[in-house]
Design a protein around this motif. Structure first.
Motif, PDB file in Angstrom:
ATOM      1  N   VAL A 131       0.513  47.042  36.961  1.00 39.07           N
ATOM      2  CA  VAL A 131       1.924  47.130  37.357  1.00 39.07           C
ATOM      3  C   VAL A 131       2.001  47.343  38.864  1.00 39.07           C
ATOM      4  O   VAL A 131       2.766  46.677  39.575  1.00 39.07           O
ATOM      5  N   HIS A 132       1.190  48.262  39.362  1.00 40.30           N
ATOM      6  CA  HIS A 132       1.166  48.563  40.794  1.00 40.30           C
ATOM      7  C   HIS A 132       0.745  47.337  41.596  1.00 40.30           C
ATOM      8  O   HIS A 132       1.405  46.963  42.574  1.00 40.30           O
ATOM      9  N   GLU A 133      -0.338  46.699  41.185  1.00 38.93           N
ATOM     10  CA  GLU A 133      -0.873  45.562  41.939  1.00 38.93           C
ATOM     11  C   GLU A 133       0.101  44.379  41.945  1.00 38.93           C
ATOM     12  O   GLU A 133       0.315  43.763  42.988  1.00 38.93           O
ATOM     13  N   GLN A 134       0.685  44.074  40.800  1.00 32.87           N
ATOM     14  CA  GLN A 134       1.629  42.950  40.724  1.00 32.87           C
ATOM     15  C   GLN A 134       2.889  43.235  41.542  1.00 32.87           C
ATOM     16  O   GLN A 134       3.396  42.351  42.239  1.00 32.87           O
ATOM     17  N   THR A 135       3.368  44.465  41.473  1.00 30.26           N
ATOM     18  CA  THR A 135       4.570  44.833  42.220  1.00 30.26           C
ATOM     19  C   THR A 135       4.294  44.829  43.716  1.00 30.26           C
ATOM     20  O   THR A 135       5.120  44.346  44.500  1.00 30.26           O
ATOM     21  N   LEU A 136       3.152  45.345  44.111  1.00 27.48           N
ATOM     22  CA  LEU A 136       2.794  45.345  45.526  1.00 27.48           C
ATOM     23  C   LEU A 136       2.692  43.921  46.050  1.00 27.48           C
ATOM     24  O   LEU A 136       3.230  43.603  47.117  1.00 27.48           O
ATOM     25  N   GLU A 137       2.062  43.057  45.297  1.00 36.26           N
ATOM     26  CA  GLU A 137       1.930  41.660  45.715  1.00 36.26           C
ATOM     27  C   GLU A 137       3.295  40.991  45.843  1.00 36.26           C
ATOM     28  O   GLU A 137       3.570  40.276  46.795  1.00 36.26           O
ATOM     29  N   ARG A 138       4.164  41.241  44.871  1.00 35.14           N
ATOM     30  CA  ARG A 138       5.511  40.669  44.898  1.00 35.14           C
ATOM     31  C   ARG A 138       6.309  41.206  46.093  1.00 35.14           C
ATOM     32  O   ARG A 138       6.970  40.441  46.806  1.00 35.14           O
ATOM     33  N   ALA A 139       6.235  42.513  46.339  1.00 34.26           N
ATOM     34  CA  ALA A 139       6.974  43.114  47.457  1.00 34.26           C
ATOM     35  C   ALA A 139       6.465  42.585  48.790  1.00 34.26           C
ATOM     36  O   ALA A 139       7.251  42.298  49.707  1.00 34.26           O
ATOM     37  N   LEU A 140       5.152  42.440  48.927  1.00 31.67           N
ATOM     38  CA  LEU A 140       4.599  41.893  50.174  1.00 31.67           C
ATOM     39  C   LEU A 140       4.997  40.435  50.368  1.00 31.67           C
ATOM     40  O   LEU A 140       5.266  39.998  51.487  1.00 31.67           O
ATOM     41  N   SER A 141       5.051  39.693  49.272  1.00 30.12           N
ATOM     42  CA  SER A 141       5.474  38.299  49.359  1.00 30.12           C
ATOM     43  C   SER A 141       6.932  38.205  49.819  1.00 30.12           C
ATOM     44  O   SER A 141       7.273  37.376  50.668  1.00 30.12           O
ATOM     45  N   GLU A 142       7.778  39.058  49.271  1.00 37.25           N
ATOM     46  CA  GLU A 142       9.180  39.089  49.694  1.00 37.25           C
ATOM     47  C   GLU A 142       9.297  39.495  51.161  1.00 37.25           C
ATOM     48  O   GLU A 142      10.088  38.919  51.910  1.00 37.25           O
TER      49      GLU A 142
END
Length: 148
Positions: free
Chosen positions: A117-128
């Motif tokens: 959850v942390h890794e996917q959310t971090l990746e998504r937030a960095l992409s945004e």
């Protein structure tokens, strides 16, 4: 504006950019971790920090530094996590004044659920954030940090 004033403004702008990126990431992580695995970001940080230690334990002062919390806030956080059975405290064998905080098996299991959850959310937030012109240079610089 003089040279010294320009340097101050550049540092101030850099700090504001860093704070904006941090805020964006932390709010996304807080939302995802809370709804996904019932952990706050700081609780995740404690479990993650403990999992990266040889022997799965840390002194309370080390946890405070890892979470950027005051000693009293660290104690309250550890109390909450201990009540949930996610970690435990033990006396240091060679220094009876020292107290270690250790990750329990339920804490390890919850962390294993929380990591994706942390890794996917971090990746998504960095992409945004990468799509925001004011944040993109900082996001692009992240992979170059801590290179040795």
């Amino acid at each position: 504006m003089g040279i010294a004033d320009d340097a101050v403004e550049i540092r101030s702008q850099g700090w504001r950019t860093l704070a904006a990126l941090h805020g964006l990431i932390e709010s996304e992580l807080e939302r995802a971790l809370t709804s996904g695995v019932n952990l706050s970001v700081v609780e995740y940080t404690v479990l993650d920090a403990l999992s990266r230690q040889h022997g799965w334990h840390m002194r309370m002062q080390q946890l405070g530094r890892a979470t950027a919390l005051s000693p009293s806030a660290t104690t309250r956080l550890v109390n909450r996590l201990e009540e949930r059975g996610l970690l435990t405290r033990v006396l240091c064998a060679d220094d009876r004044r020292g107290i270690y905080t250790e990750l329990t098996e339920p804490g390890q299991a919850l962390l294993a659920d929380a990591r994706p959850v942390h890794e996917q959310t971090l990746e998504r937030a960095l992409s945004e954030a990468r799509d925001m012109p004011e944040l993109a240079p900082l996001v692009d610089a992240l992979p170059t940090l801590n290179r040795e």
